[in-house]
Design an enzyme around this catalytic site. Structure first.
Site: not given
Length: 677
Positions: A12-13, A43-44, A67-68, A132
Site C-alpha cells: 500500500g501507500q 493473511d492477517i 486496510a480496505y 468504511y
C-alpha cells in the site's frame, strides 16, 4: 526492545514508503529486521497464520498498514471492509496482547462526522458516517478492548503518494486527458503525503527502540494546513504545470455511495509534543511528491489482463524496454498451479491491485463478458485501456466509448487497418474497401482436425476453431465496419475467393456499387496464396493519377495500400505509446454501431443442451448481421454458460427467445444498446 518488525500492507501507500525509506537506509535502524508482508504473503484475518509467522520470526513489533480503503465500494462490500478493517485488527490486537508485542495501527479522519469546524482532538467523540468509517472505528475499538500493553493508534487523512491509486494520480491522469473537470469544494481536510507519515512512524520506532510506550495511545497525524478537494486539485495542476481547468462544485452535485465528512482537519499538537517532530505544510510535501512522480514516470507502469499467448509475448517485450514496467498480469487461473508462465511472479488474481499500480492497462483476455466487467472498473478509475479484444468491442464496446479512453491496439487486423486508414486519409486517399485476408475457411470443422491443428500451431482449441470457422474474421471486419462507419455488402460478408488484392478489392467495390452502397465497405478475401495481412482499396483525385502511376501503384481508378503482416503482441506497444503521449483512440466500435456478430447454429441444438462458450465452439459460429434487422439475435460474445430452451436448427440465428443466459454486466449493457435503437 525493538528487534523484529512485521509491516502489514507493505504494497500500500504507507507500506511502500516505509519499505523505500528503510531499504535506502534513511533511518538508523540497521540492527532491526523488517518483514514486509502483503495479503499474498500473510493473511492477517487468519489468526493461526499470523501466530505462526510471529513465532517463526520472533516478531516484537507490528506496524499495521493494511486496510480496505475503497470508501464507496465498502457500501457494497461491507463484509470485506469489516474483515480487513475490523476482524484482522482484532486478530493482531489479540496476538499483540498475548505476546507483549508493540502494535502500531493506522486509522482515519473519517471516524469523525465532520459536524464542527475546528481541528479534531484525539479525545473528541467519534461519529462515523459510512461502512468504511464504521469499520475503521471498529478496528480502533478492537485494540482498546484487547488492551495490549504497548499500542499506538495513528489517525491520518487524505493519504497520497507516488505509489498506488490515489487522488494525486487520478488528478494527474485527468489533467493530461481532460480540458476541464469538476471537484467538490465543500469538504475540508488535510492531504497527507504517505512518505511524511512513514518517516514519522520510523521516528517513533527510533524513540521507542529501547523503551516501549505503556498502554494504548491515540495520535493524529497529517500534513499542516487545510484545504478542500478543489484546492487540492488546483494545487496539483499548478505544481505539475497542467492546463486543465477545475470547476468547484458542492457535495450534493457529486453524489457518492458513501457520505464523507464536511470537515475532518486533525489537531497534531499531541504527536508533535510527544515525539518532537516537525510536520511539513501540505503544499510543500505535495511539491516534493510530484517531483518524485515525474522522475518515476519516466517508466510507465503497464498492467496486462490475460495470461495467454498475447499477454506472455507483450510482457516479455515490455520487460526489455526501459520506458516501461509491467505492473502486474491479471489472470483467473490458479497462480500457484501456473508452471508455464515465465513472469509468474507478476501474476495476480486481484483487479484492485492491478488498477492501483498501473498507468495503463492492456486487455487481451479474448473474453467479451469478462472484459466488460474489468474495463468498467478500470475506466471508473480513470485509467486508459488498450485492447486486443475485438470480441469485446463488437459486443459491449460501444457503451464505453464515452466512459474513458479505450481503444483497440495495432497488431491484430482491425488495428492494422486503422493505421492504414489514418495513413490513407492523411495522403488524400478515399477508402473504398477495408479488406482482411484469410487463408482458409471451413465453417463446420471437425473436433479431430481442430485438435490436430491446435497442437501443431500451439494454439488453444477455441482459438484455432474460431479462426477456421470464420468467426474471428467476421468479428474483426464487423469492428472495422462500425469503427469507420463503413457498410457491408451482405450479411455474413461476401468472403470473396481471389488471389489478387487489386482484382479482388475491385470486385468487392463493384458489388458494393451494384448493391447501391456509395461509401466504403468492410469484407475479406479468401486466398491461400496471398500473405497474411490486410489492405485498403482506395481512390484518389484524378490529378494525382499520373503521380500514382509513376509511384508504381497502377493505372487507377483503384489503388491498393497494403500491410502484409501483423505481429500482434509486438505491435501493441505502439498503441501504448500513442495513448500515453496523447495520441488518442485508434479504433473503437463507435457509439452507434450498425452491425453485430450473431451466433449461427453449426448443428441442430436440442432443448436442455448447454453452450459453455460460443466463440471457438462446435455448437455455433459467428456471422455479421445488421442489428436493426435482427434485434432479437444473441451476439456470439454474450453466448456463454447458456442453456437451450427452444430447438434451434442448423444454420439458424440464435435469438434471446431460444436460450437462457446468466445475468451479467455485458448482458445488461447489450440490452441498453438495443433499447436505445
Amino acid at each position: 526492545m525493538i528487534k523484529n518488525v512485521l509491516i502489514t500492507g507493505a504494497d500500500g501507500q504507507v507500506g511502500s514508503e516505509l519499505r523505500e525509506l528503510i531499504e535506502n537506509e534513511k533511518y538508523q535502524l540497521l540492527d532491526v529486521n523488517f518483514y514486509f508482508t502483503t495479503r499474498k504473503i500473510l493473511d492477517i484475518t487468519h489468526q493461526k497464520s499470523v501466530e505462526n509467522f510471529i513465532q517463526e520470526n520472533k516478531i516484537d513489533t507490528i506496524i499495521n498498514c493494511a486496510a480496505y480503503t475503497a470508501v464507496d465500494e465498502a457500501e457494497k462490500q461491507e463484509a470485506m471492509a469489516n474483515k480487513v478493517n475490523k476482524e484482522a485488527v482484532e486478530v493482531l490486537a489479540d496476538i499483540a496482547t498475548k505476546n507483549n508485542i508493540f502494535l502500531l495501527h493506522l486509522s482515519t479522519d473519517y471516524v469523525f462526522g465532520g459536524d464542527h469546524y475546528a481541528p479534531f482532538n484525539e479525545d473528541e467523540p467519534t461519529n462515523p458516517q459510512g461502512v468504511y468509517a464504521y469499520s475503521k472505528l471498529a478496528g480502533e475499538e478492537a485494540i482498546q478492548k484487547s488492551v495490549p500493553r504497548h499500542a499506538l493508534i495513528i489517525r491520518t487523512s487524505w493519504i497520497y503518494s507516488e505509489f498506488g491509486h490515489n487522488f494525486l494520480h487520478t488528478m494527474l491522469k485527468l489533467g493530461h486527458s481532460k480540458n476541464e473537470i469538476s471537484v467538490v469544494c465543500d469538504q475540508i481536510g488535510t492531504p497527507t503525503y504517505a512518505r511524511d507519515l512513514a518517516a514519522t512512524i520510523l521516528t517513533i520506532l527510533q524513540q521507542h527502540k529501547q523503551k516501549l510506550p505503556e498502554g494504548v495511545h491515540v495520535y493524529h497525524y497529517s500534513n499542516e494546513g487545510s484545504c478542500s478537494w478543489y484546492d487540492f486539485a488546483q494545487a496539483i495542476f499548478e505544481i505539475a504545470h497542467l492546463s486543465c481547468k477545475v470547476q468547484p462544485i458542492y457535495t450534493d452535485e457529486y453524489p457518492t455511495l458513501a457520505k464523507r465528512p464536511h470537515y475532518s482537519v486533525l489537531n497534531k499538537k499531541k504527536i508533535k509534543e510527544a515525539y518532537g517532530i516537525e510536520i511539513p505544510y501540505w503544499r510543500d510535501s505535495l511539491e516534493k511528491c510530484i517531483q518524485r512522480v515525474d522522475k518515476e514516470n519516466k517508466r510507465h507502469k503497464i498492467g496486462i489482463i490475460g495470461s495467454g499467448f498475447i499477454a506472455t509475448g507483450l510482457a516479455n517485450q515490455l520487460m526489455q524496454n526501459p520506458e516501461y514496467e509491467v505492473a502486474g498480469i491479471l489472470t483467473r487461473t490458479d497462480i500457484n498451479a501456473r508452471k508455464d508462465f515465465l513472469q509468474n511472479k507478476l501474476l495476480t488474481n486481484s483487479l484492485d491491485d492491478l488498477i492501483a499500480t498501473s498507468d495503463l492497462i492492456v486487455e487481451c483476455s479474448g473474453d467479451a463478458i469478462y472484459a466488460t466487467e474489468t474495463i468498467d472498473r478500470i475506466l471508473k478509475a480513470n485509467i486508459p485501456v488498450v485492447t486486443m479484444n475485438s470480441e469485446f468491442h463488437v459486443t459491449t464496446g460501444s457503451y464505453f466509448v464515452d466512459k474513458g479512453l479505450i481503444t483497440e491496439a495495432e497488431g491484430d487486423q482491425p488495428g492494422v487497418l486503422a493505421i492504414l486508414h489514418e495513413e490513407a486519409i492523411d495522403m488524400g486517399f478515399k477508402p473504398v474497401v477495408y479488406a482482411n485476408i484469410k487463408g482458409f475457411l471451413n465453417e463446420n470443422p471437425s473436433r479431430e482436425d481442430m485438435e490436430y491443428w491446435g497442437a501443431r500451431s500451439n494454439l488453444s482449441l477455441e482459438m484455432v476453431t474460431s479462426f477456421t470457422d470464420g468467426t474471428k474474421v467476421q468479428i474483426e471486419q464487423t469492428l472495422v465496419a462500425n469503427g469507420f462507419g463503413a457498410d457491408i455488402i451482405k450479411e455474413s460478408l461476401v468472403k470473396l475467393e481471389n488471389d489478387d488484392m487489386l482484382e479482388g478489392g475491385t470486385l468487392l467495390a463493384q458489388e458494393a456499387k451494384a448493391a447501391g452502397i456509395s461509401g466504403a465497405v468492410s469484407d475479406y478475401l479468401l486466398s491461400s496464396k496471398l500473405p497474411a495481412g490486410v489492405f485498403i482499396l482506395a481512390e484518389h483525385d484524378q490529378e494525382q493519377h499520373d503521380a500514382l502511376k509513376y509511384y508504381k501503384l497502377g493505372d487507377g481508378p483503384y489503388y491498393v495500400l497494403e500491410r502484409t503482416y501483423h505481429i500482434c503482441h509486438l505491435e501493441i506497444i505502439k498503441t501504448i505509446k500513442r495513448v500515453l503521449h496523447g495520441g488518442g483512440v485508434l479504433l473503437n466500435n463507435s457509439q452507434t454501431p450498425r452491425f453485430s456478430v450473431a451466433a449461427i447454429a453449426k448443428r441442430d441444438l436440442k432443448v436442455g443442451e448447454s453452450i459453455i462458450k460460443a466463440i471457438g465452439s462446435f455448437d455455433v459460429r459467428g456471422e455479421t448481421v445488421r442489428i436493426d434487422e435482427h434485434l432479437s439475435h444473441v451476439p456470439i460474445g454474450l453466448l456463454a454458460n447458456a442453456t437451450i430452451k427452444k430447438e434451434i436448427k442448423e444454420g439458424e440465428i440464435v435469438t434471446f427467445d431460444d436460450v437462457d443466459l446468466p445475468k451479467s454486466l455485458a448482458l445488461s449493457i447489450w440490452e441498453q444498446i438495443i433499447s436505445s435503437r
